[in-house]
Design a protein around this motif. Structure first.
Motif, PDB file in Angstrom:
ATOM      1  N   SER A  61       0.963  -1.131   0.163  1.00 58.16           N
ATOM      2  CA  SER A  61      -0.102   0.129  -0.087  1.00 58.16           C
ATOM      3  C   SER A  61       0.858   1.230  -0.171  1.00 58.16           C
ATOM      4  O   SER A  61       0.426   2.353  -0.216  1.00 58.16           O
ATOM      5  N   TYR A  62       2.160   1.054   0.119  1.00 59.39           N
ATOM      6  CA  TYR A  62       2.993   2.390   0.245  1.00 59.39           C
ATOM      7  C   TYR A  62       3.023   3.101  -1.210  1.00 59.39           C
ATOM      8  O   TYR A  62       3.160   2.651  -2.264  1.00 59.39           O
ATOM      9  N   PRO A  63       2.920   4.501  -0.950  1.00 57.31           N
ATOM     10  CA  PRO A  63       2.837   5.397  -2.078  1.00 57.31           C
ATOM     11  C   PRO A  63       4.176   5.488  -2.506  1.00 57.31           C
ATOM     12  O   PRO A  63       4.910   6.208  -2.099  1.00 57.31           O
ATOM     13  N   ILE A  64       4.664   4.911  -3.823  1.00 57.52           N
ATOM     14  CA  ILE A  64       6.065   4.829  -4.273  1.00 57.52           C
ATOM     15  C   ILE A  64       6.338   6.245  -4.525  1.00 57.52           C
ATOM     16  O   ILE A  64       7.668   6.616  -4.330  1.00 57.52           O
ATOM     17  N   HIS A  65       5.571   7.061  -4.910  1.00 56.39           N
ATOM     18  CA  HIS A  65       5.822   8.555  -5.178  1.00 56.39           C
ATOM     19  C   HIS A  65       6.447   9.298  -4.002  1.00 56.39           C
ATOM     20  O   HIS A  65       6.742  10.440  -4.074  1.00 56.39           O
ATOM     21  N   ASP A  66       6.097   8.899  -2.888  1.00 57.74           N
ATOM     22  CA  ASP A  66       6.491   9.374  -1.627  1.00 57.74           C
ATOM     23  C   ASP A  66       7.669   8.938  -1.078  1.00 57.74           C
ATOM     24  O   ASP A  66       7.965   9.434   0.181  1.00 57.74           O
ATOM     25  N   ILE A  67       8.347   8.081  -1.779  1.00 61.88           N
ATOM     26  CA  ILE A  67       9.539   7.758  -1.044  1.00 61.88           C
ATOM     27  C   ILE A  67      10.825   7.947  -2.184  1.00 61.88           C
ATOM     28  O   ILE A  67      10.710   7.785  -3.299  1.00 61.88           O
TER      29      ILE A  67
END
Length: 242
Positions: free
Chosen positions: A122-128
């Motif tokens: 579920s982790y938003p990849i654009h936020d890492i």
């Protein structure tokens, strides 16, 4: 929440936000950065003897290498002797997911696959943002998934006593390194980030996040070079300069 969601200078909380009672690279420090409304949190990733991924800058604790101590033993010692607890990467991801962008600096070779395997589906990849001083680490992450955002860190040559001149020019003119590693951004030491350097990086399409900027004078100078973000240990001071 995108890494590039704003055109203003982004304030990146370096190892979280600390106080006299809050130690860097702890859950308390990361929560404090969130509470202070930093734009991003930066932390470091290492591995303990038993393979636990932890957020820690130094390779050792009180002279004991982290790779030679289990996580439980290390945690037991820090809690008993110093009153703080080292956070697992999974705890930091849980805290930051959907709340604040996160910059993970990989401090060791060979952690790429294990770090990425810890990301929740579920982790938003654009936020890492994954970063490293090592070109091969960045290249490896990109080879696993080209949509991962990566940044090459440069400036170690400023503190090196050997091959300093050659290493310095590799840091000041990193275009070939960035291209080969397929990096999306560059993180130079503030002494490298003059306007000429920043303009070159922007011309080639790279975002520029500068480390580590802790004084009002340096923040204003860096702002003049039109960088995209700064790593700072003083979020409040940086916010006042915007």
């Amino acid at each position: 929440m995108s890494l590039s969601s704003s055109t203003r200078l982004q304030i990146i909380s370096h190892r979280g936000a600390t106080t006299e009672s809050i130690k860097e690279n702890t859950i308390d420090a990361f929560q404090h950065a969130i509470d202070m409304q930093a734009d991003m949190i930066e932390t470091d990733v290492r591995q303990t003897k038993d393979g636990k991924l932890v957020c820690a800058h130094n390779p050792d604790w009180n002279g004991i290498m982290l790779k030679e101590i289990t996580y439980e033993n290390w945690k037991k010692n820090t809690e008993a002797k110093e009153g703080w607890r080292p956070p697992l990467l999974t705890e930091v991801l849980h805290l930051c997911e959907g709340v604040i962008p996160l910059n993970l600096e990989l401090k060791e070779h060979g952690l790429e696959e294990r770090v990425i395997s810890r990301l929740p589906a579920s982790y938003p990849i654009h936020d890492i943002l994954f970063s490293s001083f090592e070109d091969e680490v960045i290249k490896k992450i990109k080879s696993m998934n080209e949509t991962f955002q990566t940044a090459l860190i440069v400036g170690k040559s400023l503190f090196s006593s050997s091959s300093k001149k050659f290493s310095y020019w590799k840091d000041f003119y990193p275009e070939n390194r960035l291209k080969q590693a397929k990096a999306d951004a560059i993180c130079p030491h503030y002494r490298l980030a003059n306007k000429s350097f920043v303009d070159r990086m922007h011309k080639h399409g790279y975002e520029v996040n500068v480390w580590t900027v802790n004084s009002a004078e340096k923040i204003k100078k860096i702002q003049g070079a039109r960088v995209d973000g700064i790593f700072t240990d003083n979020v409040v001071l940086a916010q006042k300069q915007l």
